[in-house]
Write a protein that holds these residues in place. Structure first.
Motif, mmCIF file in Angstrom:
data_model
loop_
_atom_site.group_PDB
_atom_site.id
_atom_site.type_symbol
_atom_site.label_atom_id
_atom_site.label_comp_id
_atom_site.label_asym_id
_atom_site.label_seq_id
_atom_site.Cartn_x
_atom_site.Cartn_y
_atom_site.Cartn_z
ATOM 1 N N LYS A 1 38.472 7.044 -15.668
ATOM 2 C CA LYS A 1 39.651 7.562 -16.371
ATOM 3 C C LYS A 1 40.627 8.267 -15.432
ATOM 4 C CE LYS A 1 37.524 11.983 -17.678
ATOM 5 N NZ LYS A 1 37.152 12.866 -18.801
ATOM 6 N N ASP A 2 40.229 8.506 -14.169
ATOM 7 C CA ASP A 2 41.099 9.174 -13.202
ATOM 8 C C ASP A 2 41.953 8.166 -12.451
ATOM 9 O OD1 ASP A 2 40.208 11.958 -13.543
ATOM 10 O OD2 ASP A 2 38.289 11.188 -12.805
ATOM 11 N N TYR A 3 43.014 8.671 -11.797
ATOM 12 C CA TYR A 3 43.963 7.764 -11.138
ATOM 13 C C TYR A 3 43.375 7.135 -9.883
ATOM 14 C CZ TYR A 3 48.241 5.827 -9.293
ATOM 15 O OH TYR A 3 49.178 4.944 -8.813
ATOM 16 N N TYR B 1 39.273 14.398 -4.892
ATOM 17 C CA TYR B 1 39.803 14.279 -6.247
ATOM 18 C C TYR B 1 38.752 13.610 -7.119
ATOM 19 C CZ TYR B 1 44.597 15.385 -4.769
ATOM 20 O OH TYR B 1 45.709 16.008 -4.288
ATOM 21 N N LYS B 2 38.817 13.826 -8.403
ATOM 22 C CA LYS B 2 37.911 13.149 -9.315
ATOM 23 C C LYS B 2 38.212 11.656 -9.307
ATOM 24 C CE LYS B 2 37.220 17.124 -12.344
ATOM 25 N NZ LYS B 2 37.371 17.680 -13.718
ATOM 26 N N THR B 3 37.163 10.831 -9.303
ATOM 27 C CA THR B 3 37.338 9.383 -9.154
ATOM 28 C C THR B 3 36.562 8.614 -10.219
ATOM 29 O OG1 THR B 3 35.556 9.366 -7.509
ATOM 30 C CG2 THR B 3 37.812 9.475 -6.681
ATOM 31 N N THR C 1 48.975 18.486 -7.201
ATOM 32 C CA THR C 1 47.622 18.394 -7.753
ATOM 33 C C THR C 1 46.640 19.122 -6.839
ATOM 34 O OG1 THR C 1 48.127 16.238 -8.725
ATOM 35 C CG2 THR C 1 45.806 16.845 -8.555
ATOM 36 N N GLN D 1 40.213 19.041 -6.421
ATOM 37 C CA GLN D 1 39.312 19.195 -7.562
ATOM 38 C C GLN D 1 37.845 19.361 -7.155
ATOM 39 O OE1 GLN D 1 40.705 15.531 -9.148
ATOM 40 N NE2 GLN D 1 42.186 16.492 -10.531
#
Length: 240
Positions: A217-219, A212-214, A172, A175
């Motif tokens: 809906k993100d992990y 990372y996107k937080t 990954t 982001q």
């Protein structure tokens, strides 16, 4: 509301240090110095959900500029800015059952993510000691960074045995390339009359941003850097 609190704390700290460093109520100074710095980073990442890690070592170094504005009683006040190259990231810790049933590190499995940044810390500089001689100082302020490169190293990892959290980072890409947070620390400086200043410093960086996107809906709910830096700096005066 959870993410607002670090900004408030950082803002209050920065405001307090800035007022102390710039309020002209002491003996005025006008000392401008420039130089170079270099050292090592000990990196980890705060993940939610968590990922077990070892410290990942990287290098840091760049340019430093400092302005001393005044001396207030025994405190020497100023501001410092740097332009640094900085290696960050994390080294995942893999564990297997040992002879006694305890979990021990498995050195045959390797996963590391290295991330290269251009960092710009803006620091309040507060020092105590002789203006020519030995000083003790503290630094604190905000820091921004820009990701300029990343790489993964994967060796001996059984992908079928990874949990969902581990799988979420493999392959990954980062982001959010813009990074920001607060940094602070302290050290010792030897100021000489003709040879310049020699500085040893320890510093900690706490990221307020996530790479990372937080969103819901993100992990991950958090994916942010924490870095201990140990560095040497040399400065020479352009204006005394």
């Amino acid at each position: 509301m959870i993410k607002i609190k670090p900004f408030l704390i950082a803002g209050l700290l920065l405001t307090g240090f800035t007022l102390s460093a710039t309020a002209q109520i002491g003996e005025a100074r006008s000392n401008f110095s420039v130089g170079v710095n270099g050292g090592v980073n000990l990196n980890s990442v705060s993940f939610t959900p968590t990922i077990k890690q070892n410290s990942l070592m990287g290098i840091t170094g760049g340019l430093t500029a400092r302005y001393i504005s005044e001396k207030y009683f025994a405190m020497i006040c100023g501001a410092q800015v740097e332009l640094n190259f900085s290696q960050r990231g994390w080294d995942q810790l893999f564990e297997i059952p040992g002879e006694n049933g305890d979990m021990v590190e498995d050195p045959t499995q390797i996963y590391t993510r290295k991330m290269s940044y251009i960092d710009i810390p803006f620091l309040a500089h507060l020092a105590f000691g002789n203006e020519r001689g030995l000083q003790f100082f503290i630094h604190a302020g905000p820091q921004i960074g820009f990701l300029i490169g990343e790489s993964e190293k994967i060796e001996g990892v059984n992908m079928n045995k990874l949990n969902d959290t581990q799988k979420a980072v493999y392959g990954t890409k980062i982001q959010n390339k813009f990074d920001y947070g607060i940094t602070g620390g302290g050290g010792v400086e030897l100021r000489t009359k003709k040879a310049g200043s020699f500085i040893v410093e320890g510093r900690y960086y706490f990221a307020l941003s996530d790479f990372y996107k937080t969103t819901k809906k993100d992990y991950f709910a958090r994916a942010a850097h924490g870095t201990i830096s140990i560095k040497l700096t040399y400065l020479f005066d352009l204006k005394k």
